[in-house]
Write a protein that holds these residues in place. Structure first.
Motif, PDB file in Angstrom:
ATOM      1  N   ILE A 264      10.412  -2.444  -0.082  1.00  0.00           N
ATOM      2  CA  ILE A 264      11.094  -1.540   0.846  1.00  0.00           C
ATOM      3  C   ILE A 264      11.319  -0.167  -0.011  1.00  0.00           C
ATOM      4  CG2 ILE A 264      13.131  -0.872   2.466  1.00  0.00           C
ATOM      5  CD1 ILE A 264      11.135  -2.864   3.666  1.00  0.00           C
ATOM      6  N   GLU A 265      11.246   0.913   0.546  1.00  0.00           N
ATOM      7  CA  GLU A 265      11.358   1.906  -0.193  1.00  0.00           C
ATOM      8  C   GLU A 265      12.920   2.315  -0.453  1.00  0.00           C
ATOM      9  OE1 GLU A 265       9.649   5.075  -0.789  1.00  0.00           O
ATOM     10  OE2 GLU A 265       8.179   3.312  -0.719  1.00  0.00           O
ATOM     11  N   PRO A 266      13.217   2.777  -1.596  1.00  0.00           N
ATOM     12  CA  PRO A 266      14.760   2.877  -2.017  1.00  0.00           C
ATOM     13  C   PRO A 266      15.545   3.702  -1.017  1.00  0.00           C
ATOM     14  CG  PRO A 266      13.162   3.311  -3.779  1.00  0.00           C
ATOM     15  CD  PRO A 266      12.175   3.151  -2.699  1.00  0.00           C
ATOM     16  N   SER A 267      15.033   4.497  -0.369  1.00  0.00           N
ATOM     17  CA  SER A 267      15.895   5.319   0.591  1.00  0.00           C
ATOM     18  C   SER A 267      16.366   4.291   1.808  1.00  0.00           C
ATOM     19  CB  SER A 267      15.277   6.572   1.072  1.00  0.00           C
ATOM     20  OG  SER A 267      14.095   5.984   1.482  1.00  0.00           O
ATOM     21  N   ASP A 268      15.719   3.042   1.835  1.00  0.00           N
ATOM     22  CA  ASP A 268      15.952   2.397   3.362  1.00  0.00           C
ATOM     23  C   ASP A 268      16.673   1.252   2.750  1.00  0.00           C
ATOM     24  OD1 ASP A 268      14.517   4.295   4.836  1.00  0.00           O
ATOM     25  OD2 ASP A 268      12.774   3.287   4.864  1.00  0.00           O
ATOM     26  N   ILE A 269      16.939   0.806   1.637  1.00  0.00           N
ATOM     27  CA  ILE A 269      17.668  -0.204   1.115  1.00  0.00           C
ATOM     28  C   ILE A 269      18.973  -0.526   1.615  1.00  0.00           C
ATOM     29  CG2 ILE A 269      18.616  -1.314  -0.768  1.00  0.00           C
ATOM     30  CD1 ILE A 269      15.471  -1.685  -0.425  1.00  0.00           C
ATOM     31  N   SER A 270      19.609   0.578   2.073  1.00  0.00           N
ATOM     32  CA  SER A 270      20.990   0.667   2.436  1.00  0.00           C
ATOM     33  C   SER A 270      21.175  -0.072   3.945  1.00  0.00           C
ATOM     34  CB  SER A 270      21.671   1.897   2.395  1.00  0.00           C
ATOM     35  OG  SER A 270      20.977   3.003   3.542  1.00  0.00           O
ATOM     36  N   LEU A 271      20.022   0.020   4.479  1.00  0.00           N
ATOM     37  CA  LEU A 271      20.015  -0.536   5.912  1.00  0.00           C
ATOM     38  C   LEU A 271      20.008  -2.188   5.931  1.00  0.00           C
ATOM     39  CD1 LEU A 271      16.967   1.611   7.289  1.00  0.00           C
ATOM     40  CD2 LEU A 271      19.262   1.794   7.844  1.00  0.00           C
ATOM     41  N   PHE A 272      19.723  -2.803   4.537  1.00  0.00           N
ATOM     42  CA  PHE A 272      19.793  -3.987   4.658  1.00  0.00           C
ATOM     43  C   PHE A 272      20.778  -4.753   3.716  1.00  0.00           C
ATOM     44  CE2 PHE A 272      15.337  -2.526   5.114  1.00  0.00           C
ATOM     45  CZ  PHE A 272      14.854  -3.262   6.265  1.00  0.00           C
ATOM     46  N   GLU A 273      21.606  -3.981   2.848  1.00  0.00           N
ATOM     47  CA  GLU A 273      22.335  -4.291   2.134  1.00  0.00           C
ATOM     48  C   GLU A 273      23.602  -5.032   2.755  1.00  0.00           C
ATOM     49  OE1 GLU A 273      21.721  -2.025  -2.245  1.00  0.00           O
ATOM     50  OE2 GLU A 273      22.871  -0.862  -0.319  1.00  0.00           O
ATOM     51  N   SER A 274      24.224  -4.652   3.687  1.00  0.00           N
ATOM     52  CA  SER A 274      25.288  -4.956   4.442  1.00  0.00           C
ATOM     53  C   SER A 274      25.145  -6.338   5.328  1.00  0.00           C
ATOM     54  CB  SER A 274      26.182  -3.719   4.988  1.00  0.00           C
ATOM     55  OG  SER A 274      25.012  -3.286   6.155  1.00  0.00           O
ATOM     56  N   SER A 275      23.811  -6.488   5.530  1.00  0.00           N
ATOM     57  CA  SER A 275      23.429  -7.786   6.447  1.00  0.00           C
ATOM     58  C   SER A 275      23.357  -9.112   5.645  1.00  0.00           C
ATOM     59  CB  SER A 275      22.010  -7.520   7.256  1.00  0.00           C
ATOM     60  OG  SER A 275      21.831  -8.583   7.874  1.00  0.00           O
ATOM     61  N   ASP A 276      23.891 -10.116   6.194  1.00  0.00           N
ATOM     62  CA  ASP A 276      23.766 -11.547   5.690  1.00  0.00           C
ATOM     63  C   ASP A 276      22.348 -11.981   5.886  1.00  0.00           C
ATOM     64  OD1 ASP A 276      26.447 -11.587   4.894  1.00  0.00           O
ATOM     65  OD2 ASP A 276      27.007 -12.455   6.490  1.00  0.00           O
ATOM     66  N   GLU A 277      21.629 -11.222   6.749  1.00  0.00           N
ATOM     67  CA  GLU A 277      20.382 -12.010   7.073  1.00  0.00           C
ATOM     68  C   GLU A 277      19.122 -11.440   5.952  1.00  0.00           C
ATOM     69  OE1 GLU A 277      19.655 -13.695   9.813  1.00  0.00           O
ATOM     70  OE2 GLU A 277      21.787 -13.865   9.786  1.00  0.00           O
ATOM     71  N   TYR A 278      19.641 -10.868   5.152  1.00  0.00           N
ATOM     72  CA  TYR A 278      18.480 -10.347   3.960  1.00  0.00           C
ATOM     73  C   TYR A 278      19.231 -10.690   2.570  1.00  0.00           C
ATOM     74  CZ  TYR A 278      16.985  -7.822   8.113  1.00  0.00           C
ATOM     75  OH  TYR A 278      16.660  -7.548   9.382  1.00  0.00           O
ATOM     76  N   GLU A 279      18.387 -10.689   1.704  1.00  0.00           N
ATOM     77  CA  GLU A 279      18.665 -10.946   0.334  1.00  0.00           C
ATOM     78  C   GLU A 279      17.798  -9.544  -0.333  1.00  0.00           C
ATOM     79  OE1 GLU A 279      17.822 -13.469  -3.931  1.00  0.00           O
ATOM     80  OE2 GLU A 279      17.236 -14.077  -2.155  1.00  0.00           O
ATOM     81  N   VAL A 280      18.510  -8.664  -0.880  1.00  0.00           N
ATOM     82  CA  VAL A 280      18.037  -7.448  -1.521  1.00  0.00           C
ATOM     83  C   VAL A 280      17.748  -7.673  -3.001  1.00  0.00           C
ATOM     84  CG1 VAL A 280      18.247  -5.137  -2.015  1.00  0.00           C
ATOM     85  CG2 VAL A 280      18.797  -6.105   0.319  1.00  0.00           C
TER      86      VAL A 280
END
Length: 534
Positions: A264-280
């Motif tokens: 995932i593009e660095p600029s979009d990572i914040s969309l996933f960091e706060s969710s328990d559904e994903y590991e970043v």
């Protein structure tokens, strides 16, 4: 390696626009994610679930894209990486994912008989997915086919002959190639059964953990488990790979549950960091975003203008606004941690006042008061070439704003086939991305970008000193000596004003909950077979 961009028919178009301002940049990025997601996903996917109807596990992810569309033909440069990414093929050697050391893979071991002769013993316990035994003769045919098409690799390897005897492949080189096994980790050196299929563009038979069943006209692939895979039982029964080149579309697909993992593009990572559904997973690969400055086209023929441009670009502002600060600004090709760079050998830093002074001293003036510089009665206007990936369209608009502050007008050329268009040379500034350590070494970047006349030398850089140092680098195996040669080469590169190095960007894998064994991939670690999901 260089970025892999799908080439819809080779074309380009020109954007004439007002440069973006600071707050508009992140707004633009968010707007990309508001593309009608339902329509996009209905077009790309028929849907996926954790299990198929027959209770078989299916992994779904994005395959590598490249500059040649959906083709899987190994003789087309960078198509080899797509075969590796979908799990059908492998190479003789791989890189250790922690140390970047070279390790034997399909090769069992190798010896160096003399400066020009390498003997590679092929493992005796491997078969292609069609059941045919992997032999030295099969390897020779595959490599001969690969190298006949991939000039980048054939130039680096400089092969004189290859001989096959049972499980032993003997390679003789015309010149001394001290890191031949390392070069053979490149996915372009793909091992496949040359007699297994007739139309390589639609797929080849390899030794990998999955077998290609079909590829549709959009490049999406369906694969099944290779039950005879030599490393063990692959973790999924089936694999579906999607051919998606647009970064925002990948983000949307992962959010919608249509992918199990993705870069995932660095600029979009914040969309996933706060969710328990994903590991970043964030990691560093030595990937550099930089600019070519063309010394042979229009206004940038002037060395004073190119010199001014080396001071003109605010790296930190670009990193923060476009890439959410996920990386490090750089004035060097390689990150210091790689060992191929040192802090006191670098380019100049951002200094707009210095840029203005250089331009003024060289006779650039705003004679008519319109805010745009002229020289010898001609208004200065530059062409910025870019491609759509990596946020380069936005980066180009911000570069445009930086140039305008100096009194330099510009327009943006967005290319669908960036390599072909840069080879034509009709640009002043070009954005580009390159993973500099794909072979765990400096050579794979320095040779094709800075050797006179080389594959990716789009700025037509030419230095007899650098060419000589590259020849020495090619023949040197000692690690410390290679690092010193790399630094000497960079001294000569930075003395010229043909490139501007901007950012070492971070790489991110985002993995859905329940998907296991996805690891950072610093080279061809061949860990796809280990990935499972609940």
């Amino acid at each position: 390696m260089a970025d892999h961009i799908p080439a819809i028919p080779s074309s380009q178009f020109i954007i004439e626009c007002q440069p973006m301002k600071g707050k508009q940049i992140k707004q633009w990025k968010r707007m990309c994610l508001l593309i009608p997601a339902v329509l996009l996903l209905c077009t790309l996917f028929a849907g996926c679930s954790t299990r198929d109807n027959d209770d078989q596990t299916t992994l779904t992810f994005v395959s590598d894209t490249n500059t040649h569309g959906i083709s899987l033909d190994p003789a087309i440069d960078y198509c080899g990486s797509r075969n590796v990414s979908i799990g059908t093929c492998e190479t003789l050697f791989k890189l250790n994912n922690d140390t970047l050391d070279v390790e034997a893979h399909l090769a069992g071991y190798y010896t160096r008989a003399d400066d020009h002769t390498w003997q590679i013993n092929i493992r005796d316990d491997i078969v292609f997915s069609n059941g045919k035994k992997l032999t030295a003769a099969a390897v020779k045919k595959a490599l001969a086919y690969d190298f006949n098409g991939i000039v980048r690799l054939s130039t680096m390897l400089d092969i004189d002959s290859m001989q096959a005897d049972g499980q032993v492949l003997t390679i003789k080189t015309k010149s001394v190639v001290a890191t031949l096994p390392r070069i053979l980790t490149d996915p372009g050196a793909l091992i496949f059964d040359t007699e297994g299929t007739t139309d390589y563009s639609k797929g080849v038979i390899g030794t990998g953990p999955y077998i290609l069943e079909s590829m549709d006209e959009e490049g999406n692939c369906k694969l099944i488990r290779n039950e005879t895979y030599w490393q063990g039982v692959p973790g999924a029964d089936k694999v579906h790979t999607k051919f998606i080149s647009e970064a925002s579309a990948i983000t949307i697909a992962l959010q919608a549950g249509e992918l199990d993992f993705a870069k995932i593009e660095p600029s979009d990572i914040s969309l996933f960091e706060s969710s328990d559904e994903y590991e970043v997973m964030g990691y560093e690969t030595g990937r550099v975003y930089f600019l070519y400055l063309n010394p042979e086209y229009a206004a940038t023929k002037d060395p004073a203008l190119r010199k001014a441009l080396t001071y003109a670009f605010d790296r930190q502002a670009y990193l923060d606004a476009i890439y959410d600060g996920r990386g490090k600004t750089t004035t060097t090709i390689f990150p210091v941690w790689s060992g191929f760079s040192v802090n006191d050998v670098s380019q100049v830093k951002y200094n707009p006042d210095k840029a203005r002074q250089i331009l003024a001293d060289a006779g650039y003036r705003d004679g008519d008061g319109d805010g745009i510089l002229e020289k010898n009665g001609e208004t200065i206007s530059l062409t910025i070439a870019c491609y759509a990936n990596n946020g380069f369209s936005v980066l180009s608009e911000v570069l445009q704003a930086s140039l305008l502050k100096l009194g330099i007008n510009s327009h943006i050329m967005v290319s669908d086939a960036i390599v072909a268009d840069l080879k034509k040379g009709h640009f002043n500034v070009a954005t580009y991305g390159y993973t500099t350590l794909t072979m765990g070494d400096c050579f794979n970047f320095l040779e094709p970008v800075f050797r006179t006349g080389a594959f990716a030398n789009f700025a037509h850089f030419s230095s007899t000193t650098v060419d000589s140092l590259l020849t020495k680098l090619k023949a040197t195996s000692d690690v410390a000596a290679r690092k010193q040669l790399a630094i000497e080469i960079q001294k000569n590169i930075y003395a010229e004003d043909d490139h501007v190095f901007l950012i070492h960007i971070s790489t991110y894998n985002v993995v859905r909950k329940g998907v296991k064994n996805v690891t950072p991939d610093l080279g061809n670690s061949f860990n796809l077979w280990k990935i499972t999901k609940e």
